[in-house]
Design a protein around this motif. Structure first.
Motif, mmCIF file in Angstrom:
data_model
loop_
_atom_site.group_PDB
_atom_site.id
_atom_site.type_symbol
_atom_site.label_atom_id
_atom_site.label_comp_id
_atom_site.label_asym_id
_atom_site.label_seq_id
_atom_site.Cartn_x
_atom_site.Cartn_y
_atom_site.Cartn_z
ATOM 1 N N TRP A 99 0.841 -0.940 -0.128
ATOM 2 C CA TRP A 99 -0.029 -0.011 0.149
ATOM 3 C C TRP A 99 0.933 1.252 -0.089
ATOM 4 N N ILE A 100 1.993 1.366 0.606
ATOM 5 C CA ILE A 100 2.826 2.478 0.703
ATOM 6 C C ILE A 100 3.463 2.729 -1.072
ATOM 7 N N ALA A 101 3.428 1.508 -1.781
ATOM 8 C CA ALA A 101 4.009 1.712 -3.075
ATOM 9 C C ALA A 101 2.532 2.578 -3.895
ATOM 10 N N ALA A 102 1.449 1.683 -3.497
ATOM 11 C CA ALA A 102 0.341 1.850 -4.297
ATOM 12 C C ALA A 102 0.050 3.336 -3.954
ATOM 13 N N MET A 103 0.134 3.755 -3.010
ATOM 14 C CA MET A 103 -0.142 5.279 -2.800
ATOM 15 C C MET A 103 1.035 6.202 -3.416
ATOM 16 N N LEU A 107 3.693 11.046 1.397
ATOM 17 C CA LEU A 107 4.754 10.984 2.307
ATOM 18 C C LEU A 107 4.250 10.822 3.788
ATOM 19 N N VAL A 108 3.035 11.725 3.876
ATOM 20 C CA VAL A 108 2.288 11.626 5.422
ATOM 21 C C VAL A 108 1.671 10.152 5.826
ATOM 22 N N PRO A 109 0.832 9.683 4.787
ATOM 23 C CA PRO A 109 0.101 8.388 5.071
ATOM 24 C C PRO A 109 1.360 6.991 5.184
ATOM 25 N N SER A 110 2.068 7.374 4.235
ATOM 26 C CA SER A 110 3.165 6.421 4.165
ATOM 27 C C SER A 110 3.830 6.333 5.534
ATOM 28 N N ALA A 111 4.441 7.490 5.863
ATOM 29 C CA ALA A 111 4.866 7.493 7.114
ATOM 30 C C ALA A 111 4.184 7.017 8.240
ATOM 31 N N VAL A 112 2.998 7.438 8.465
ATOM 32 C CA VAL A 112 2.243 6.980 9.384
ATOM 33 C C VAL A 112 2.142 5.471 9.310
#
Length: 363
Positions: A99-103, A107-112
């Motif tokens: 999901w980090i790659a899909a987004m 920055l913010v949602p991936s970091a969270v």
């Protein structure tokens, strides 16, 4: 993510019995549902910003609302639920990498998302387990980006940041509450273990080792302050005959009854123990030899006038030796030895009597 509260509470990924593993999988079921639902909101903000394909939304829904149930079934039907939950947690990390790659590495949602997943794994299995999960997460993220051609979109808009807040705010609170509950539970268990290790299983009194520590503490206090105190040693008369005639279960009941009478006759600051077999020890804090004899006689009469085992109508008497604190004693063991000598003098004199150490010296 969302599993830390129950995983920590169950002692992490430590191996246990099948029953413990099944209980472990049941207890992590609802937290996983809660955590993945919050994670879906966080991921949704990133997907919305980049205008994700509808199939990604379908995959997100499956991950958030179907995977928790699948994970539970996999664990509950496994021969080793702990191992199954470990695999489920690694799958959670792999999913996070996807999901980090899909987004687009928003920055913010991936970091969270990364932080919450890392927090989960550290709490569960420590740095070693975290490292394994991070490696898997990074591989999945790289493969996903390469396979689907997901471009990076590091900048987070307002909607993506807002969508990250529920997971960012709620999950640490849950972890903090869980840590508090865990700490309290560990304290309670440690206290319980300390209590159990100090108790005699048959009578509920202190065992010999811990009672001798209490005598040592009383000896040091009296030596320091000059206070008076006494030690009383008690032995059930002819106890072997009780076991031989009525059996050991009846003998155990006699010992328990004597212990109950002791507890009822003592003052709140006296300390009693089962010294061994049918012998008991009591520290009579603040009592001189005469007060010790008075308490001993009261206990002796109570025991002698009580049916100690109802089924066989067993009665018994006790012999008691009393020794007061003497600063000339080398240590607490000498104090106990003097009381024990007085006890054996009582038994030698015909039993069912109280003898003080001073009397023993002059008889």
């Amino acid at each position: 993510m969302g599993t830390m509260e129950r995983l920590i509470e169950e002692g992490g990924l430590a191996q246990g019995s099948l029953e413990e593993g099944l209980r472990f999988s049941r207890r992590m079921y609802l937290p996983r549902i809660f955590g993945l639902a919050l994670g879906a909101v966080c991921i949704g903000g990133g997907l919305m910003q980049r205008g994700a394909h509808p199939m990604l939304w379908v995959a997100l829904a499956l991950d958030a609302f179907v995977w928790p149930h699948v994970a539970y079934r996999l664990a509950s039907r496994s021969g080793n639920p702990y191992r199954a939950e470990q695999r489920n947690l690694m799958a959670d990390s792999a999913s996070g990498g996807f999901w980090i790659a899909a987004m687009g590495f928003n920055l913010v949602p991936s970091a969270v998302l990364f932080s919450m997943l890392a927090m989960d794994k550290v709490g569960v299995g420590g740095p070693k387990f975290l490292w394994r999960c991070l490696v898997l997460q990074g591989i999945v993220a790289a493969v996903t980006a390469a396979a689907f051609g997901f471009e990076s979109h590091l900048e987070s808009n307002f909607a993506a940041m807002v969508a990250s807040l529920p997971l960012l705010m709620a999950y640490p609170i849950v972890v903090a509450i869980t840590s508090y509950r865990l700490a309290r539970r560990v304290r309670q268990q440690n206290q319980m273990l300390a209590t159990l290790s100090s108790m005699d299983g048959l009578t509920g009194l202190l065992n010999r080792m811990h009672w001798e520590k209490a005598v040592a503490g009383e000896f040091a206090r009296c030596k320091r302050t000059g206070s008076k105190s006494a030690v009383m040693m008690i032995d059930i008369d002819h106890f072997k005959a009780v076991n031989d005639e009525h059996g050991h279960l009846a003998g155990d009941e006699v010992i328990r009854s004597v212990a109950q009478i002791l507890c009822g006759a003592m003052r709140k600051y006296d300390v009693a123990a089962r010294y061994g077999g049918e012998e008991f020890g009591v520290v009579l804090s603040g009592s001189d030899i005469e007060e010790g004899r008075t308490i001993a006689e009261r206990i002796r009469n109570l025991i002698g006038n009580t049916v100690l085992e109802a089924r066989h109508d067993i009665r018994a008497t006790v012999s008691i030796g009393v020794a007061s604190f003497d600063p000339a004693d080398a240590d607490h063991a000498s104090w106990i030895r003097r009381a024990d000598e007085a006890l054996y003098r009582a038994k030698a004199a015909g039993r069912n009597r109280t003898v003080s150490h001073e009397a023993a010296l002059t008889e």
